[in-house]
Design a protein around this motif. Structure first.
Motif, PDB file in Angstrom:
ATOM      1  N   THR A   4     109.511  26.699 -14.572  1.00 23.84           N
ATOM      2  CA  THR A   4     110.503  25.851 -14.718  1.00 23.84           C
ATOM      3  C   THR A   4     109.569  24.862 -15.897  1.00 23.84           C
ATOM      4  N   LYS A   5     110.005  24.526 -17.532  1.00 20.18           N
ATOM      5  CA  LYS A   5     108.984  23.936 -18.156  1.00 20.18           C
ATOM      6  C   LYS A   5     109.933  22.573 -18.008  1.00 20.18           C
ATOM      7  N   LEU A   6     108.326  21.738 -18.076  1.00 23.57           N
ATOM      8  CA  LEU A   6     108.961  19.837 -17.607  1.00 23.57           C
ATOM      9  C   LEU A   6     109.356  19.689 -18.926  1.00 23.57           C
ATOM     10  N   SER A   7     110.006  18.748 -19.203  1.00 26.98           N
ATOM     11  CA  SER A   7     110.629  18.633 -20.270  1.00 26.98           C
ATOM     12  C   SER A   7     110.883  16.809 -20.622  1.00 26.98           C
ATOM     13  N   ALA A   8     110.626  16.624 -19.693  1.00 26.07           N
ATOM     14  CA  ALA A   8     110.436  14.841 -20.086  1.00 26.07           C
ATOM     15  C   ALA A   8     109.846  14.700 -18.254  1.00 26.07           C
ATOM     16  N   ASN A   9     109.153  13.155 -18.766  1.00 23.97           N
ATOM     17  CA  ASN A   9     107.915  12.245 -17.794  1.00 23.97           C
ATOM     18  C   ASN A   9     108.907  11.155 -18.217  1.00 23.97           C
ATOM     19  N   GLN A  10     108.939  10.128 -16.996  1.00 21.90           N
ATOM     20  CA  GLN A  10     109.286   8.703 -16.984  1.00 21.90           C
ATOM     21  C   GLN A  10     107.689   8.016 -17.031  1.00 21.90           C
ATOM     22  N   VAL A  11     107.932   7.652 -17.303  1.00 25.24           N
ATOM     23  CA  VAL A  11     106.413   6.419 -17.430  1.00 25.24           C
ATOM     24  C   VAL A  11     106.164   5.134 -17.803  1.00 25.24           C
ATOM     25  N   LYS A  12     105.896   4.011 -17.045  1.00 23.56           N
ATOM     26  CA  LYS A  12     106.402   3.020 -16.876  1.00 23.56           C
ATOM     27  C   LYS A  12     105.104   2.816 -18.217  1.00 23.56           C
ATOM     28  N   PHE A  13     105.505   1.901 -19.538  1.00 21.42           N
ATOM     29  CA  PHE A  13     105.016   1.685 -20.572  1.00 21.42           C
ATOM     30  C   PHE A  13     105.611   0.482 -20.721  1.00 21.42           C
ATOM     31  N   SER A  14     104.737   0.317 -22.346  1.00 24.89           N
ATOM     32  CA  SER A  14     105.264  -0.899 -23.122  1.00 24.89           C
ATOM     33  C   SER A  14     103.615  -1.603 -23.772  1.00 24.89           C
ATOM     34  N   LEU A  15     104.020  -2.668 -24.840  1.00 24.06           N
ATOM     35  CA  LEU A  15     103.036  -3.022 -25.284  1.00 24.06           C
ATOM     36  C   LEU A  15     102.064  -3.670 -24.285  1.00 24.06           C
ATOM     37  N   LEU A  16     102.357  -4.098 -22.894  1.00 23.29           N
ATOM     38  CA  LEU A  16     101.464  -5.049 -21.886  1.00 23.29           C
ATOM     39  C   LEU A  16     100.727  -3.754 -20.762  1.00 23.29           C
ATOM     40  N   ASP A  17     101.831  -2.304 -21.376  1.00 25.21           N
ATOM     41  CA  ASP A  17     100.671  -2.177 -20.126  1.00 25.21           C
ATOM     42  C   ASP A  17     100.829  -0.745 -20.970  1.00 25.21           C
ATOM     43  N   ARG A  18      99.645  -0.410 -21.180  1.00 26.95           N
ATOM     44  CA  ARG A  18      99.742   1.189 -21.955  1.00 26.95           C
ATOM     45  C   ARG A  18      98.500   1.929 -21.696  1.00 26.95           C
ATOM     46  N   SER A  19      98.059   2.033 -19.847  1.00 25.87           N
ATOM     47  CA  SER A  19      97.841   2.955 -19.395  1.00 25.87           C
ATOM     48  C   SER A  19      98.017   4.137 -19.331  1.00 25.87           C
ATOM     49  N   ASN A  20      99.498   4.462 -19.622  1.00 27.19           N
ATOM     50  CA  ASN A  20      99.537   6.004 -19.675  1.00 27.19           C
ATOM     51  C   ASN A  20      99.081   6.747 -21.913  1.00 27.19           C
ATOM     52  N   GLU A  21      98.260   5.510 -22.350  1.00 26.21           N
ATOM     53  CA  GLU A  21      98.191   5.903 -23.683  1.00 26.21           C
ATOM     54  C   GLU A  21      96.774   6.564 -24.041  1.00 26.21           C
ATOM     55  N   LYS A  22      96.066   5.267 -23.102  1.00 25.16           N
ATOM     56  CA  LYS A  22      94.840   5.706 -22.947  1.00 25.16           C
ATOM     57  C   LYS A  22      94.345   6.112 -21.832  1.00 25.16           C
ATOM     58  N   ASN A  23      94.811   6.881 -21.183  1.00 22.17           N
ATOM     59  CA  ASN A  23      93.937   7.747 -20.147  1.00 22.17           C
ATOM     60  C   ASN A  23      94.969   9.128 -20.627  1.00 22.17           C
ATOM     61  N   GLY A  24      95.297   9.675 -22.069  1.00 20.06           N
ATOM     62  CA  GLY A  24      95.878  10.514 -22.305  1.00 20.06           C
ATOM     63  C   GLY A  24      96.661  11.346 -21.812  1.00 20.06           C
ATOM     64  N   LEU A  25      97.498  10.787 -20.668  1.00 22.39           N
ATOM     65  CA  LEU A  25      99.345  10.935 -20.761  1.00 22.39           C
ATOM     66  C   LEU A  25     100.205  11.811 -22.291  1.00 22.39           C
ATOM     67  N   LEU A  26     100.058  10.581 -23.018  1.00 22.97           N
ATOM     68  CA  LEU A  26     101.236  10.810 -24.390  1.00 22.97           C
ATOM     69  C   LEU A  26     100.419  11.461 -25.092  1.00 22.97           C
ATOM     70  N   SER A  27      99.115  12.093 -25.234  1.00 19.25           N
ATOM     71  CA  SER A  27      98.413  13.394 -26.434  1.00 19.25           C
ATOM     72  C   SER A  27      98.999  14.417 -25.282  1.00 19.25           C
TER      73      SER A  27
END
Length: 133
Positions: A4-27
């Motif tokens: 089963t392929k993962l199709s979506a990942n729900q994460v806390k993300f905003s201009l004030l919380d960019r940890s998921n961008e910085k840790n490579g999750l978005l890429s």
């Protein structure tokens, strides 16, 4: 393991919380064709027109909100929250803001149908880095 392929990942993300961008999750999500669903995209109300009033001693937030207000004005009068939501869309995320009224839902919908340009994205990014976010 079950195929089963993962199709979506729900994460806390905003201009004030960019940890998921910085840790490579978005890429990684982009590379794997997984949608990123951003909860708390307005940082608990901080990224709204009343955000500064709710946090009167937060000078960094006030400085960011002033820039976001300016960016909204040059985009035809968009609100701070519309700028915040559009920023997330430009980052490739699907924001899911809460709305306590039909008016708020209409305001959130106003984040669609336009796009921050590359210069505005860079301006916001530079301000966030300068402020330590």
């Amino acid at each position: 393991r079950l195929g089963t392929k993962l199709s979506a990942n729900q994460v806390k993300f905003s201009l004030l919380d960019r940890s998921n961008e910085k840790n490579g999750l978005l890429s990684a999500a982009e590379a794997l064709d997984v949608a990123v669903v951003a909860y708390s995209p307005l940082a608990g109300g901080k990224l709204t027109s009343s955000g500064a009033a709710k946090n009167p001693k937060d000078d960094k937030l006030a400085e960011l909100l002033k820039l976001m207000e300016f960016v909204g004005v040059v985009n035809g009068g968009k609100s701070i929250s519309q700028v915040a939501l559009n920023w997330l869309v430009r980052k490739g995320a699907l924001p899911i803001p809460s709305a306590r009224s039909a008016e708020q839902a209409r305001e959130h919908a106003g984040a669609m149908g336009w796009s921050l340009d590359d210069n505005e994205m860079s301006l916001l990014e530079e301000k966030l880095e300068y402020l330590g976010w």
